[in-house]
Design a protein around this motif. Structure first.
Motif, PDB file in Angstrom:
ATOM      1  N   PHE B 227       0.817  -1.213   0.000  1.00  0.00           N
ATOM      2  CA  PHE B 227       0.000   0.000   0.000  1.00  0.00           C
ATOM      3  C   PHE B 227       0.851   1.264   0.000  1.00  0.00           C
ATOM      4  O   PHE B 227       0.824   2.061  -0.935  1.00  0.00           O
ATOM      5  CB  PHE B 227      -0.957  -0.014   1.195  1.00  0.00           C
ATOM      6  CG  PHE B 227      -1.851   1.186   1.254  1.00  0.00           C
ATOM      7  CD1 PHE B 227      -2.830   1.367   0.290  1.00  0.00           C
ATOM      8  CD2 PHE B 227      -1.716   2.129   2.260  1.00  0.00           C
ATOM      9  CE1 PHE B 227      -3.674   2.467   0.325  1.00  0.00           C
ATOM     10  CE2 PHE B 227      -2.553   3.233   2.293  1.00  0.00           C
ATOM     11  CZ  PHE B 227      -3.520   3.402   1.335  1.00  0.00           C
ATOM     12  N   LEU B 228       1.654   1.400   1.043  1.00  0.00           N
ATOM     13  CA  LEU B 228       2.451   2.618   1.163  1.00  0.00           C
ATOM     14  C   LEU B 228       3.534   2.675   0.097  1.00  0.00           C
ATOM     15  O   LEU B 228       3.802   3.723  -0.488  1.00  0.00           O
ATOM     16  CB  LEU B 228       3.063   2.696   2.555  1.00  0.00           C
ATOM     17  CG  LEU B 228       3.378   4.101   3.036  1.00  0.00           C
ATOM     18  CD1 LEU B 228       2.130   4.961   3.001  1.00  0.00           C
ATOM     19  CD2 LEU B 228       3.925   4.062   4.450  1.00  0.00           C
ATOM     20  N   LEU B 231       2.047   3.635  -3.119  1.00  0.00           N
ATOM     21  CA  LEU B 231       1.753   5.070  -3.111  1.00  0.00           C
ATOM     22  C   LEU B 231       3.009   5.873  -3.429  1.00  0.00           C
ATOM     23  O   LEU B 231       3.001   6.808  -4.226  1.00  0.00           O
ATOM     24  CB  LEU B 231       1.220   5.439  -1.730  1.00  0.00           C
ATOM     25  CG  LEU B 231       0.519   6.769  -1.566  1.00  0.00           C
ATOM     26  CD1 LEU B 231      -0.667   6.837  -2.491  1.00  0.00           C
ATOM     27  CD2 LEU B 231       0.064   6.931  -0.130  1.00  0.00           C
ATOM     28  N   GLN B 274      10.897  18.687  15.971  1.00  0.00           N
ATOM     29  CA  GLN B 274      10.025  17.555  16.206  1.00  0.00           C
ATOM     30  C   GLN B 274       9.455  16.950  14.928  1.00  0.00           C
ATOM     31  O   GLN B 274       8.689  16.016  14.973  1.00  0.00           O
ATOM     32  CB  GLN B 274       8.877  17.997  17.114  1.00  0.00           C
ATOM     33  CG  GLN B 274       9.362  18.213  18.527  1.00  0.00           C
ATOM     34  CD  GLN B 274       8.210  18.565  19.429  1.00  0.00           C
ATOM     35  OE1 GLN B 274       7.432  19.440  19.119  1.00  0.00           O
ATOM     36  NE2 GLN B 274       8.096  17.870  20.544  1.00  0.00           N
ATOM     37  N   LEU B 275       9.801  17.550  13.785  1.00  0.00           N
ATOM     38  CA  LEU B 275       9.214  17.052  12.544  1.00  0.00           C
ATOM     39  C   LEU B 275      10.193  16.212  11.739  1.00  0.00           C
ATOM     40  O   LEU B 275       9.954  15.913  10.583  1.00  0.00           O
ATOM     41  CB  LEU B 275       8.705  18.221  11.705  1.00  0.00           C
ATOM     42  CG  LEU B 275       7.562  18.998  12.367  1.00  0.00           C
ATOM     43  CD1 LEU B 275       7.178  20.185  11.528  1.00  0.00           C
ATOM     44  CD2 LEU B 275       6.367  18.096  12.601  1.00  0.00           C
ATOM     45  N   SER B 279       9.563   8.697  11.489  1.00  0.00           N
ATOM     46  CA  SER B 279       8.100   8.673  11.423  1.00  0.00           C
ATOM     47  C   SER B 279       7.537   9.780  10.530  1.00  0.00           C
ATOM     48  O   SER B 279       6.385   9.723  10.129  1.00  0.00           O
ATOM     49  CB  SER B 279       7.519   8.797  12.833  1.00  0.00           C
ATOM     50  OG  SER B 279       8.130   9.870  13.509  1.00  0.00           O
ATOM     51  N   TRP B 280       8.330  10.774  10.214  1.00  0.00           N
ATOM     52  CA  TRP B 280       7.817  11.850   9.372  1.00  0.00           C
ATOM     53  C   TRP B 280       8.261  11.721   7.924  1.00  0.00           C
ATOM     54  O   TRP B 280       7.881  12.526   7.082  1.00  0.00           O
ATOM     55  CB  TRP B 280       8.223  13.217   9.920  1.00  0.00           C
ATOM     56  CG  TRP B 280       7.503  13.538  11.197  1.00  0.00           C
ATOM     57  CD1 TRP B 280       7.955  13.278  12.458  1.00  0.00           C
ATOM     58  CD2 TRP B 280       6.200  14.106  11.336  1.00  0.00           C
ATOM     59  NE1 TRP B 280       7.016  13.658  13.380  1.00  0.00           N
ATOM     60  CE2 TRP B 280       5.928  14.176  12.716  1.00  0.00           C
ATOM     61  CE3 TRP B 280       5.240  14.567  10.436  1.00  0.00           C
ATOM     62  CZ2 TRP B 280       4.729  14.687  13.221  1.00  0.00           C
ATOM     63  CZ3 TRP B 280       4.069  15.083  10.936  1.00  0.00           C
ATOM     64  CH2 TRP B 280       3.809  15.127  12.310  1.00  0.00           C
ATOM     65  N   ASN B 282       7.436   9.728   5.524  1.00  0.00           N
ATOM     66  CA  ASN B 282       6.334   9.598   4.573  1.00  0.00           C
ATOM     67  C   ASN B 282       5.641  10.931   4.336  1.00  0.00           C
ATOM     68  O   ASN B 282       5.237  11.250   3.226  1.00  0.00           O
ATOM     69  CB  ASN B 282       5.315   8.587   5.099  1.00  0.00           C
ATOM     70  CG  ASN B 282       5.895   7.193   5.104  1.00  0.00           C
ATOM     71  OD1 ASN B 282       6.671   6.852   4.228  1.00  0.00           O
ATOM     72  ND2 ASN B 282       5.535   6.408   6.103  1.00  0.00           N
ATOM     73  N   THR B 283       5.500  11.666   5.424  1.00  0.00           N
ATOM     74  CA  THR B 283       4.818  12.951   5.304  1.00  0.00           C
ATOM     75  C   THR B 283       5.596  13.885   4.386  1.00  0.00           C
ATOM     76  O   THR B 283       5.025  14.552   3.527  1.00  0.00           O
ATOM     77  CB  THR B 283       4.676  13.588   6.694  1.00  0.00           C
ATOM     78  OG1 THR B 283       4.102  12.617   7.564  1.00  0.00           O
ATOM     79  CG2 THR B 283       3.801  14.813   6.645  1.00  0.00           C
ATOM     80  N   PHE B 286       5.192  13.051   0.827  1.00  0.00           N
ATOM     81  CA  PHE B 286       3.899  13.512   0.331  1.00  0.00           C
ATOM     82  C   PHE B 286       3.915  15.018   0.058  1.00  0.00           C
ATOM     83  O   PHE B 286       3.405  15.478  -0.968  1.00  0.00           O
ATOM     84  CB  PHE B 286       2.823  13.163   1.356  1.00  0.00           C
ATOM     85  CG  PHE B 286       1.457  13.624   0.971  1.00  0.00           C
ATOM     86  CD1 PHE B 286       0.772  12.984  -0.057  1.00  0.00           C
ATOM     87  CD2 PHE B 286       0.851  14.675   1.612  1.00  0.00           C
ATOM     88  CE1 PHE B 286      -0.487  13.391  -0.427  1.00  0.00           C
ATOM     89  CE2 PHE B 286      -0.414  15.092   1.245  1.00  0.00           C
ATOM     90  CZ  PHE B 286      -1.080  14.456   0.223  1.00  0.00           C
ATOM     91  N   LEU B 289       5.414  15.597  -3.164  1.00  0.00           N
ATOM     92  CA  LEU B 289       4.493  15.328  -4.270  1.00  0.00           C
ATOM     93  C   LEU B 289       3.608  16.542  -4.541  1.00  0.00           C
ATOM     94  O   LEU B 289       3.446  16.975  -5.680  1.00  0.00           O
ATOM     95  CB  LEU B 289       3.624  14.107  -3.951  1.00  0.00           C
ATOM     96  CG  LEU B 289       2.483  13.820  -4.940  1.00  0.00           C
ATOM     97  CD1 LEU B 289       3.040  13.397  -6.276  1.00  0.00           C
ATOM     98  CD2 LEU B 289       1.538  12.762  -4.416  1.00  0.00           C
ATOM     99  N   ILE B 290       3.071  17.104  -3.465  1.00  0.00           N
ATOM    100  CA  ILE B 290       2.189  18.269  -3.624  1.00  0.00           C
ATOM    101  C   ILE B 290       2.961  19.422  -4.260  1.00  0.00           C
ATOM    102  O   ILE B 290       2.476  20.092  -5.166  1.00  0.00           O
ATOM    103  CB  ILE B 290       1.628  18.698  -2.244  1.00  0.00           C
ATOM    104  CG1 ILE B 290       0.731  17.608  -1.687  1.00  0.00           C
ATOM    105  CG2 ILE B 290       0.900  20.019  -2.347  1.00  0.00           C
ATOM    106  CD1 ILE B 290      -0.681  17.666  -2.146  1.00  0.00           C
ATOM    107  N   LEU B 293       3.507  18.818  -7.939  1.00  0.00           N
ATOM    108  CA  LEU B 293       2.288  19.029  -8.706  1.00  0.00           C
ATOM    109  C   LEU B 293       1.984  20.513  -8.846  1.00  0.00           C
ATOM    110  O   LEU B 293       1.457  20.970  -9.850  1.00  0.00           O
ATOM    111  CB  LEU B 293       1.109  18.324  -8.033  1.00  0.00           C
ATOM    112  CG  LEU B 293       1.151  16.807  -8.094  1.00  0.00           C
ATOM    113  CD1 LEU B 293      -0.048  16.216  -7.376  1.00  0.00           C
ATOM    114  CD2 LEU B 293       1.190  16.325  -9.533  1.00  0.00           C
ATOM    115  N   LEU B 294       2.347  21.252  -7.812  1.00  0.00           N
ATOM    116  CA  LEU B 294       2.064  22.683  -7.829  1.00  0.00           C
ATOM    117  C   LEU B 294       2.964  23.407  -8.828  1.00  0.00           C
ATOM    118  O   LEU B 294       2.506  24.255  -9.580  1.00  0.00           O
ATOM    119  CB  LEU B 294       2.288  23.244  -6.416  1.00  0.00           C
ATOM    120  CG  LEU B 294       1.653  24.569  -6.078  1.00  0.00           C
ATOM    121  CD1 LEU B 294       0.185  24.554  -6.402  1.00  0.00           C
ATOM    122  CD2 LEU B 294       1.862  24.874  -4.606  1.00  0.00           C
TER     123      LEU B 294
END
Lengths: 322, 309, 603
Positions: B227-228, B231, B274-275, B279-280, B282-283, B286, B289-290, B293-294
């Motif tokens: 799945f991931l 993606l 903290q970002l 764990s971040w 994948n974020t 993403f 990706l945005i 696309l922009l």
């Protein structure tokens, strides 16, 4: 049904003024330095052999493409580079391979055409503000008038997809007229029609002109175009070969040569046609990646340069394509 | 561990795995304009195919002998599933409205994932994947884990093979023609059904190689892994310019680099402590990706204009 | 000239070669139905160990009621087919197809009951004679119905020179045509208009029955009964449809739209009043939330044609926002805003995310949106998981979620407590049911009003052909963004209520696919299954998709697998969903008017 139907030759305002329009796709020039004017009350024809760049030129006029050079003015103002803005400025169009909203009713199709001339937004629709019903009623009345005009009022509640071919073409014209245009561009309005239907289309176009709307029409059917148009321009290899009255163009030997396929400064061969097609398809993707990819493949016998531009969009994403 | 060269290598390795899977998305999309959501599951099934071969071999088989067999097993199973999906789920919908095949793809994806979960022995949680012996290897300041060696070799070889196939073989050229204009290609005597099937099969084969690499890299496979990863592979395909095979690989590499580097370095940016971290990752992928696309929706490489006839 | 071919294919179609004269067949179907009804008053098994107590003579229980209803339906349609005065109104679309479907309902419900009894208790010996009578009666009904004549289509026989596989495919196609013809019904003739008050009474009565059926389905206490309910309701609905009653009712509701709408909401509002405890009201609220969110998604998917695969994340944004500002002990903000402010904030936050996601992607081809929303859904869950103070900022309390969201208190009315109004006790979930119903009403009105306006037409135009729509002066990007943001906002609205209903908001509630609704895949399926672009479609589809996993716990492991397969099959066989939208209906109607080659060849 002859050229004698021309209205009084009053000094007319210039509706469309294209100057030096050039369209290049990469290294390929599809339209080269074309000038064209359309005055109000005029029907102007655009002819030319396959791959001459007629539809590319059309797309430059309607904001689907942004011309590489040159400018297009509508009633004196330069046209914005988006097709919906062009429509709202006052130029409406039809498509060569009919593009109706198939699952909407005939009436709804025309109502969609009213879009730019109406204002009610989401809030008005949700809250049913006082203006809503008034505007909706006015739109419906106007739409029914147009359906009356093209003779489809009795089929207002039918689905567009269920109309016969000829009526679909008419409906496309009504939909374009719904935006109250000052100029309407017709892309092969009689493609695939029989002689009776073609004559009816001719009448319809005269009637549109009599409403005070200028008409620019691409067509393959020579007899049709010479009957119809006040002026005719002939495009060959992206350049305007000649512009004049029907008689002048008809008798011009270069036009005859271009049509009969005699070599004319290296007439566009299949190779070049293919180039234009590929380049256009590519450009369309670049320009509007948002275009939906569901153009039905064109199957009209009158094969112009459009089917390439349109039907390749639907399919080309040209893979890795080295 | 946090030195830049090491992170660059890690990113490229991760990215080449994304790239291998992305090829399937891009090839199918280039030809039939379909986002094959089930491709992530095909990848996952490839992983389990490879694992099955290992489990069937007598225990104690040398990994060097087993690996080629596992790759073949992975490719065969993934390809069969992909061809079956194309033949029985997608092909009947080729002229259906655009939403229909997408929804079918979602259904297929769920069905495949759940089938493995329900019927593959012990697949309800992660399953251990065999490991290559030896390593890790040191090249200057850079360490390459044993599990990554396979990727290091397989990714360039696969790419070279693909490049050869597309440019030099009849079928490859038929593929290009079909991508350009299926109707004309058909008229020219190209069997488009066959071409489409080959696109699905090839994509599945590369995904299977990617899956074996995944198993070796992480030491396990799970029913959920498609799945991931699917993606992200799709993101890679979009990054590189969807429809462009080389773009898929480039997009994969860029995405892998971006993910690795943000994971490590974002937390060093003041105010964003903290970002960062695993764990971040994948974020951030993403967000990338945005942003793409922009600002560059046609992808890094864009879609190449067709060669003229 | 077709007799030979049809004979061959008839055998292929029926296999058993039921050759009954029409009169006998009709009598058998009608009488069999009546006998089945009678058999329901017998004992079917000897022990009350089988749920529902089917041991009593003279009083039906559990599944027997379902068999009774379907048997009665068959008998009624059968009698109507005789043209009995006073029953003709039952079958404006022709009785035979309706009889066939009702007979199917009878047969399968009975067979399922018999199988289930012997499966539960261990063997057919556990059936009392009454059970056998019922099975025999149901079989007789079915055979009678099956032997009813129908208009056979003209078919080409397979070419014997073709390959065996080709012949097989051809014959299979012919068989399908025959089956289709056997169950075909004509469009009902338009009804004579009744006085307006009578029509409204009819609508009210039908809605009352619908409420009854729905309540029965929700409150089925054991799995067997629910499966029986699905069988009976499914075939029964098909029978009503074939009889032309559904079409009649649709015409009525179309004529009295507002009455029907208000009536439907009154009927729905009556649901909690039929419940004595909160057990099924809980189910009711959650169904309502799910169905409402599906309806919001229908604006995006059904009207505008945008595939949103992360829709549940917008529900999550609304739920998290509302939970964070409503005074939960886990919330780092420590504010407790009134409910109206929380719900508005929730909707607003969802809208902001909708715009953030939509703005970059809606300029591009539709497929990109699908993948970006899918990514957003996943990232939302991951981020909520991470913001626990260890892997990220301390906001959402990570995987444990925000717990202890206080009850809503609106104008001094505490939704957490039971209230007694006019003799009815309304418990906590019933309160929320009514609150959620108000939200559903808002969403229905938003859907209806926007769909029937300039903007709604623009959405559909975009769905149909974006380039043409732009050439008509529609700013595609703007219009799509409005649809997308509106859809997100509505989901946020529902999410804010959901946070209060469930007390707790956790990241795991908002995933792409899961065995428990709501999740994005189920939401999309509810829209597609119900019927894209309609109001009732997603509501019905949503209710079904919520109830099925909830009631059929036994399926457990294979639920998602079955769901995936069902999606694939649905797209092959009935892509327009259970309730096709008006446009498709028009199209079907057109089909029916078109001359089709038919030949009369009775049994």
């Amino acid at each position: 049904m002859t050229t004698t139907t021309t209205t009084t030759a009053a000094p007319a305002e210039t509706v469309l003024d294209a100057r030096g329009v050039t369209m290049r796709f990469g290294g390929l020039t599809a339209v080269k330095n074309v000038d064209l004017t359309v005055r109000s009350g005029e029907i102007v024809g655009l002819i030319g052999p396959n791959g001459a760049g007629k539809t590319t030129f059309f797309n430059c006029l309607t904001g689907l493409y942004i011309p590489t050079e040159g400018e297009v003015r509508y009633k004196g103002t330069v046209l914005p580079p988006k097709s919906f803005k062009v429509t709202s400025a006052g130029i409406a169009r039809t498509f060569q391979n009919i593009r109706l909203f198939n699952n909407m009713t005939v009436l709804e199709n025309v109502l969609v055409g009213r879009h730019t001339r109406t204002k009610e937004g989401l809030w008005s629709a949700l809250l049913r503000l006082p203006g809503f019903h008034k505007e909706e009623a006015a739109s419906r009345e106007k739409a029914m008038e147009l359906l009356e005009f093209i003779g489809l009022a009795h089929k207002a509640e039918h689905l567009a997809r269920n109309l016969p071919y000829g009526e679909q073409r008419k409906l496309e014209i009504a939909r374009a007229l719904a935006s109250d245009p000052g100029l309407i561009l017709l892309d092969e309005p009689t493609a695939g029609m029989n002689p009776q239907e073609t004559r009816a289309a001719e009448e319809l176009i005269f009637a549109i002109r009599d409403k005070g709307i200028a008409v620019l029409v691409i067509e393959h059917d020579m007899r049709f175009i010479f009957n119809l148009c006040d002026r005719v321009a002939c495009l060959v290899q992206g350049e305007k070969l000649i512009e004049g009255t029907a008689g002048e163009v008809q008798s011009d030997e270069r036009v005859v040569a271009a049509y009969l396929g005699e070599p004319f400064e290296g007439a566009p061969g299949a190779e070049e046609v293919a180039e234009v097609e590929a380049a256009e398809a590519h450009a369309e993707e670049d320009h509007e990646a948002e275009a939906p990819a569901d153009t039905p493949a064109d199957d009209t016998p009158a094969d112009d340069d459009t089917p390439a531009a349109d039907s390749t969009t639907s399919t080309t994403t040209d893979g890795e394509a080295k | 561990m946090h030195e830049l060269p090491q992170q660059l290598v890690n990113g490229l390795l991760l990215g080449s795995m994304y790239g291998l899977v992305a090829i399937g998305y891009t090839m199918v999309y280039g030809i039939v304009q379909l986002i094959n959501f089930a491709h992530g599951e095909i990848f996952m099934i490839g992983g389990f195919g490879g694992l099955s071969v290992w489990l069937l071999l007598p225990s104690g088989t040398s990994m060097l002998l087993a690996l080629p067999l596992m790759i073949i097993g992975a490719i065969v199973i993934a390809t069969l599933v992909a061809i079956g999906a194309e033949r029985f789920a997608y092909r009947p919908l080729r002229n259906a409205p655009r939403l229909a095949p997408l929804i079918t793809a979602i259904g297929l994806s769920l069905a495949l994932q759940q089938a493995v979960w329900a019927w593959y022995p012990d697949a309800k949680s992660s399953v251990v994947f065999p490991q290559l012996p030896g390593g890790p290897f040191h090249l200057g300041s850079v360490t390459i884990q044993t599990g990554d060696v396979f990727l290091l070799i397989a990714a360039p070889v696969s790419m070279a093979f693909l490049g050869f196939f597309v440019q030099k073989t009849r079928t490859g050229r038929g593929m290009q023609a079909t991508a350009q204009d299926p109707d004309t290609a058909k008229l020219m005597g190209i069997n488009t059904d066959r071409i489409i099937m080959i696109a699905f099969a090839l994509g599945a084969a590369f995904a299977a190689i990617g899956a074996v690499a995944y198993g070796l890299k992480y030491g396990e496979v799970q029913f959920k892994m498609g799945f991931l990863l699917g993606l992200k592979a799709f993101t890679a395909a979009v990054l590189g310019g969807i429809g462009n095979i080389y773009g898929a690989m480039i997009g994969g590499l860029v995405l892998g680099l971006a993910e690795t580097l943000t994971t490590v370095y974002v937390s060093e940016i003041p105010g964003m402590q903290q970002l960062g971290g695993q764990s971040w990752g994948n974020t951030w992928a993403f967000v990338l990706l945005i942003l793409v696309l922009l600002f560059r929706p046609q992808g890094l490489l864009g879609q190449r204009v067709a060669d003229r006839a | 000239m077709t007799s030979t071919t049809t004979d061959i294919t008839t055998k292929a179609a029926t296999g058993d070669g039921i050759a009954l004269p029409e009169k006998a067949a009709r009598a058998l179907a009608t009488g069999g139905g009546a006998l089945t009804v009678i058999s329901c008053f017998l004992a079917w098994t000897w022990t009350a160990a089988y749920p529902g107590n089917l041991t009593v003579y003279g009083y039906p229980g559990g599944l027997q009621w379902l068999v009774l209803v379907s048997g009665a339906l068959t008998t009624l349609f059968g009698l109507s087919s005789y043209g009995i005065k006073g029953l003709k109104w039952l079958t404006p679309g022709g009785a035979d197809a309706a009889v066939k479907f009702a007979a199917l309902a009878t047969l399968w419900t009975t067979l399922f009951t018999a199988w289930s009894i012997s499966d539960t208790l261990g063997g057919l010996v556990n059936l009392e004679p009454g059970g056998f009578v019922a099975v025999a009666a149901a079989l007789a009904t079915y055979l009678g119905a099956r032997a009813l004549p129908f208009e056979r289509p003209v078919l080409d026989p397979a070419d014997p020179e073709d390959s065996t596989w080709e012949q097989y495919k051809h014959n299979a196609r012919n068989r399908r045509e025959i089956v289709k013809a056997a169950y075909a019904a004509k469009a009902p003739a338009p009804a004579k208009p009744l006085p307006a008050w009578a029509e409204i009474l009819v609508i009210a009565a039908v809605l009352g029955v619908a409420l009854g059926v729905f309540t029965y389905g929700i409150t089925t206490p054991y799995q067997e009964l629910f499966i029986g309910f699905l069988i009976t309701a499914g075939f029964g609905f098909a029978a009503l449809h074939k009889a032309g009653l559904i079409a009649r009712f649709t015409t009525l509701t179309a004529r009295h739209r507002n009455v029907a709408l208000v009536g439907a909401f009154v009927a729905a509002a009556a649901f909690p009043l039929t419940q004595t405890d909160d057990q099924y009201a809980t189910l009711g609220v959650n169904i309502l939330i799910f169905a409402t969110v599906a309806l919001g998604l229908n604006i995006v998917v059904g009207l505008t044609g945008l595939l949103d695969l992360g829709y549940v994340a917008f529900l999550g944004v609304g739920a998290y926002t509302a939970a964070l500002v409503s005074g939960s002990p886990n919330s780092p903000f420590g504010v407790h805003l009134p409910f109206w402010a929380a719900i508005l904030l929730g909707a607003l936050a969802s809208m902001v995310f909708g715009v953030l996601i939509g703005a970059p992607t809606l300029r591009l081809r539709g497929d990109y949106l699908a993948i970006v929303t899918l990514g957003f859904g996943e990232i939302f869950r991951i981020s909520m998981n991470n913001m626990d103070g260890k892997s990220g900022p301390d906001i959402t309390n990570g995987p444990n979620g925000i717990a202890g969201v206080p009850n809503v208190n609106l104008f001094g009315f505490d939704f957490g407590a039971a209230h007694t109004i006019a003799g009815f006790t309304i418990g906590r979930f019933a309160n929320y049911f009514l609150l959620m119903l108000a939200i559903t009403f808002i969403v229905v009105m938003v859907f209806r009003r926007s769909a029937e306006s300039r903007i709604g037409r623009a959405w559909v135009a975009i769905r149909e052909d974006e380039t043409a729509a732009e050439a008509m002066g529609i700013n595609g990007f703007r219009v799509k963004l409005i649809a997308f943001a509106l859809g997100a906002t509505l989901a946020g609205l529902a999410g804010a209520v959901q946070a209060h209903v469930n007390y707790t908001v956790t990241p795991d509630q908002y995933v792409f696919a899961n065995a428990v609704p709501p999740n994005s895949a189920f939401l999309l399926a509810a829209v597609v299954l119900g019927g894209m672009g309609t109001i009732s479609g997603p509501l019905v589809g949503g209710a079904l998709l919520f109830l099925i996993p909830n009631k059929l716990q036994g399926m457990g492991d294979l639920q998602l697998f079955a769901f995936g397969v069902a999606l694939i099959v649905l797209m092959r066989l009935r892509p327009e969903g259970i309730i096709p939208n008006r446009r498709n209906q028009l199209e079907l109607h057109k089909d029916l008017e078109a001359p089709t080659v038919l030949s009369k060849a009775g049994a």
